[in-house]
Design a protein around this motif. Structure first.
Motif, PDB file in Angstrom:
ATOM      1  N   ARG A  31     -22.328 -28.760  46.164  1.00  0.00           N
ATOM      2  CA  ARG A  31     -23.687 -28.889  46.665  1.00  0.00           C
ATOM      3  C   ARG A  31     -23.642 -28.711  48.177  1.00  0.00           C
ATOM      4  O   ARG A  31     -22.900 -29.423  48.862  1.00  0.00           O
ATOM      5  N   LEU A  61     -26.965 -25.617  44.803  1.00  0.00           N
ATOM      6  CA  LEU A  61     -25.768 -25.863  44.017  1.00  0.00           C
ATOM      7  C   LEU A  61     -25.103 -24.525  43.777  1.00  0.00           C
ATOM      8  O   LEU A  61     -25.726 -23.601  43.240  1.00  0.00           O
ATOM      9  N   CYS A  62     -23.861 -24.386  44.214  1.00  0.00           N
ATOM     10  CA  CYS A  62     -23.112 -23.138  44.060  1.00  0.00           C
ATOM     11  C   CYS A  62     -21.876 -23.433  43.214  1.00  0.00           C
ATOM     12  O   CYS A  62     -21.183 -24.424  43.455  1.00  0.00           O
ATOM     13  N   GLY A  63     -21.595 -22.585  42.251  1.00  0.00           N
ATOM     14  CA  GLY A  63     -20.436 -22.859  41.418  1.00  0.00           C
ATOM     15  C   GLY A  63     -19.977 -21.649  40.641  1.00  0.00           C
ATOM     16  O   GLY A  63     -20.470 -20.534  40.817  1.00  0.00           O
ATOM     17  N   SER A 102     -18.274 -26.783  41.008  1.00  0.00           N
ATOM     18  CA  SER A 102     -19.519 -26.614  41.746  1.00  0.00           C
ATOM     19  C   SER A 102     -19.461 -27.363  43.065  1.00  0.00           C
ATOM     20  O   SER A 102     -18.669 -28.305  43.234  1.00  0.00           O
ATOM     21  N   LEU A 119     -23.193 -28.693  33.679  1.00  0.00           N
ATOM     22  CA  LEU A 119     -22.908 -27.319  34.097  1.00  0.00           C
ATOM     23  C   LEU A 119     -22.694 -26.419  32.885  1.00  0.00           C
ATOM     24  O   LEU A 119     -23.111 -25.250  32.878  1.00  0.00           O
ATOM     25  N   HIS A 165     -25.849 -19.887  41.230  1.00  0.00           N
ATOM     26  CA  HIS A 165     -26.483 -20.645  42.296  1.00  0.00           C
ATOM     27  C   HIS A 165     -27.781 -21.225  41.766  1.00  0.00           C
ATOM     28  O   HIS A 165     -28.506 -20.572  41.005  1.00  0.00           O
TER      29      HIS A 165
END
Length: 312
Positions: free
Chosen positions: A20, A114-116, A18, A174, A40
């Protein structure tokens, strides 16, 4: 283990990753299609998700979105036409700018998110996971999805700074996030029918819980029907109609998928794996496994070990 836990565990590999990011002004970033699941979470502000081949989705603060099949997409400050989408910069560029403390466009209309992504092995996807739509949007509404909201809040706090133990806490949160997103989709009814209906049916759900709790048990239709509290014909009819295959056929399929998970994730000898999934001998498991997967358990384990990549 329950059905949802098993369905996720069967396809999860490695650790989630992830980033940020904080951006402002006018921006548009592309995420290439991915052999896994993307997600996201909007922590501040708002933006738009523009999935390849799908309608735009407005995302607000606290919203979570899961792309369970790794659909390519764009995230942007506003809805964009095809030409603007084509000019979207790779997400890696956006991430690099954030790490240099250079949010594109300055501070106006700041968005923090937050992208992961999760690495998934789709070769053994449980039908529950395969049934998820290309985009699962879980809006932030008062009183909805409290566990998901709590996980998002905890993630935000953990990512605020370099806290002791964050290297363990963040991947664990996560993983929880993925469970809560799938659970929230199921609770919302998901697609009409399908696995939300399966898990909402008392007979099918009891039978599935029993099979997943002890897949190695010497199950028969009669024993499973007694566990579900119905007659054998009733169990067979309802289970087959909802799940798409008869109870014993589902059990045989699940045992082999569980064996594949154990071969990939443990060093247990084949005989031990066979016992854990309900086969009397290593030979009988090897024969069934080869028929299902087109390769022997030993070759499958070696291939998985050779193809394992570090999480990142």
């Amino acid at each position: 283990m329950d059905v949802v836990s098993d369905a996720i565990s069967a396809v999860r590999v490695g650790r989630p990753s992830s980033d940020r990011v904080r951006v402002g002004g006018s921006w548009c970033a592309r995420f290439a299609p991915y052999d896994g699941a993307g997600f996201h979470v909007v922590l501040e502000g708002g933006c738009w998700l523009l999935p390849d081949g799908g309608p735009p989705v407005s995302l607000g603060a606290g919203d979570a979105v899961l792309l369970p099949h790794g659909t390519g997409h764009v995230i942007a400050d506003a809805p964009a036409d095809a030409e603007a989408v084509a000019r979207a910069v790779p997400f890696e560029s956006l991430r690099a700018a954030w790490r240099r403390q250079e949010p594109p466009g300055g501070g106006a209309g700041t968005v923090e998110m937050l992208c992961g992504k999760y690495r998934l092995d789709r070769s053994r996807a449980h039908p529950l996971m395969a049934e998820l739509p290309p985009v699962v949007h879980l809006p932030n509404r008062v009183g909805s999805h409290p566990e998901l909201r709590s996980a998002i809040d905890l993630l935000g706090r953990e990512l605020d700074g370099q806290r002791p133990g964050a290297g363990i806490a963040v991947p664990g949160l996560l993983d929880l996030l993925l469970v809560y997103m799938v659970r929230s989709w199921l609770a919302s009814g998901g697609a009409a029918g399908g696995w939300p209906a399966v898990l909402g049916d008392p007979v099918a759900a009891r039978a599935l819980r029993a099979l997943h709790a002890d897949p190695a048990a010497p199950w028969t239709v009669e024993r499973l029907a007694a566990e579900a509290g119905v007659s054998r014909p009733t169990l067979t009819r309802r289970f087959t109609a909802l799940v798409g295959r008869p109870p014993m056929a589902y059990l045989a399929w699940w045992r082999l998928n569980l064996a594949a998970t154990l071969l990939r994730g443990t060093e247990d000898p084949l005989a031990a794996v066979a016992r854990r999934v309900g086969y009397g001998t290593a030979y009988s498991l090897s024969h069934a496994f080869s028929r299902e997967f087109g390769t022997t358990p030993g070759r499958y384990r070696a291939r998985e070990a050779a193809g394992a990549a570090p999480a990142g």
